[in-house]
Design an enzyme around this catalytic site. Structure first.
Site, PDB file in Angstrom:
ATOM      1  N   ASP A   1       0.869  -1.172   0.000  1.00 22.00           N
ATOM      2  CA  ASP A   1       0.000   0.000   0.000  1.00 22.00           C
ATOM      3  C   ASP A   1       0.919   1.240   0.000  1.00 22.00           C
ATOM      4  OD1 ASP A   1      -2.269   1.726   0.523  1.00 22.00           O
ATOM      5  OD2 ASP A   1      -1.563   1.821   2.604  1.00 22.00           O
TER       6      ASP A   1
ATOM      7  N   ASP B   1      -0.318   5.093   0.811  1.00 21.87           N
ATOM      8  CA  ASP B   1      -0.647   6.147   1.788  1.00 21.87           C
ATOM      9  C   ASP B   1      -0.694   5.581   3.199  1.00 21.87           C
ATOM     10  OD1 ASP B   1      -1.004   8.372  -0.028  1.00 21.87           O
ATOM     11  OD2 ASP B   1      -2.668   7.191  -0.813  1.00 21.87           O
TER      12      ASP B   1
HETATM   13  C1  XBP Z   1      -5.558   5.984   0.364  1.00 20.99           C
HETATM   14  C2  XBP Z   1      -6.721   6.801   0.065  1.00 20.99           C
HETATM   15  C3  XBP Z   1      -6.603   7.848  -0.938  1.00 20.99           C
HETATM   16  C4  XBP Z   1      -5.812   9.052  -0.553  1.00 20.99           C
HETATM   17  C5  XBP Z   1      -6.059  10.146  -1.543  1.00 20.99           C
HETATM   18  O1  XBP Z   1      -5.989   4.738   0.922  1.00 20.99           O
HETATM   19  O2  XBP Z   1      -7.777   6.607   0.605  1.00 20.99           O
HETATM   20  O3  XBP Z   1      -7.894   8.296  -1.202  1.00 20.99           O
HETATM   21  O4  XBP Z   1      -6.239   9.511   0.719  1.00 20.99           O
HETATM   22  O5  XBP Z   1      -5.755   9.750  -2.833  1.00 20.99           O
HETATM   23  P1  XBP Z   1      -5.052   3.452   0.900  1.00 20.99           P
HETATM   24  P2  XBP Z   1      -6.631  10.220  -4.096  1.00 20.99           P
HETATM   25  O6  XBP Z   1      -3.807   3.825   1.625  1.00 20.99           O
HETATM   26  O7  XBP Z   1      -5.833   2.407   1.660  1.00 20.99           O
HETATM   27  O8  XBP Z   1      -4.813   3.052  -0.536  1.00 20.99           O
HETATM   28  O9  XBP Z   1      -7.156  11.576  -3.794  1.00 20.99           O
HETATM   29  O10 XBP Z   1      -5.650  10.201  -5.245  1.00 20.99           O
HETATM   30  O11 XBP Z   1      -7.737   9.221  -4.253  1.00 20.99           O
HETATM   31 MG    MG Z   2      -3.012   3.130   3.430  1.00 27.97          MG
END
Ligand code: XBP
Ligand code: MG
Length: 252
Positions: A9, A11
């Protein structure tokens, strides 16, 4: 079953991108569009329950701005707002942005050196992934990953398993030969539903999530001079996550 690939993953897992990255970019986009919306740190924590930026904006309007007059082309407005948000986010990273979390760069290098296959499975926009890797890891590091599975490539975002299933299929991998890395309850549900053993590293936004079923939950991946703490699960390493300790976790 041997370990062939690590699926990451982005973020919250590779870097703490949410509070001082994505959140600020959403707010900058709202200002740019003349909207008086401001996502403070606690509110953003609640909004993170909805994965995906466009989905998060729509949810915010529904739940917090019921009086907002939606234009006929509402989806187009959301898409434009989100495009501006992506621009603000990548610009923020280009300014020197956000460091990788402890142990991430070290483990990626080690995994690469021993020939483990590497991939990304994230709900965020592809541009954001490349920007983070290039700015915060090193130039050309996007090429370390055989596959970057990201964003709208699958319609159902995490906690649905789709992004992981898509990556596994593209790489012709069985889930039992892989290990996933996640930081959130939604991420863990996604990886586990795809049949993947998962190592969780928590952060401020996710520490109280339900991580039942994770192979291990750690504070972070750790460094030799900054040990990680195991919070639950079967990780038997010493202070920091190595490929050897991942293989033992995967066998468990
Ligand atoms: C990440 C997210 C994303 C980011 C924003 O979740 O939820 O929406 O917050 O990115 P994970 P975008 O780590 O579970 O993948 O605005 O590009 O969608
Ligand atoms: Mg995440």
């Amino acid at each position: 079953m041997s370990l062939h690939a690590l699926l990451f993953d982005v973020d919250g897992t590779l870097a703490d991108t949410e509070r001082d990255g994505h959140r600020l970019a959403f707010n900058a986009a709202f200002r740019e569009f003349g909207l008086d919306w401001e996502w403070d740190i606690p509110l953003y924590g609640k909004l993170l329950a909805i994965t995906g930026g466009k989905e998060r904006i729509k949810h915010y309007i529904e739940a917090y701005r019921p009086d907002f007059k939606r234009p006929a082309d509402f989806d187009k407005l959301v898409a434009e707002l989100h495009k501006a948000k992506t621009r603000h986010y990548t610009e923020l990273l280009a300014k020197g942005g956000l460091p990788m979390r402890p142990g991430v760069a070290r483990l990626l290098k080690e995994a690469r050196d021993v020939g483990l296959r590497l991939a990304i499975a994230t709900t965020t926009t592809p541009d954001n992934v490349t920007a983070l890797l290039e700015q915060s890891l090193a130039p050309a590091t996007a090429s370390w990953f055989e596959l970057i599975a990201a964003g709208d490539i699958v319609p159902a975002k995490k906690p649905a398993p789709d992004i992981y299933l898509w990556a596994l299929e593209k790489m012709q991998l069985k889930p039992e030969n892989c290990l996933a890395f996640e930081d959130s309850g939604n991420g863990l549900r996604s990886s586990m539903s795809a049949g993947l053993k998962t190592l969780v590293t928590v952060n401020d936004y996710t520490a109280d999530h339900d991580f039942a079923g994770a192979s291990a939950v750690l504070t972070d991946l750790g460094e030799p001079d900054a040990p990680a703490t195991a919070l639950s699960g079967a990780w038997s390493g010493q202070g920091y996550v190595t490929v050897e300790s991942l293989k033992a976790l995967h066998r468990n």
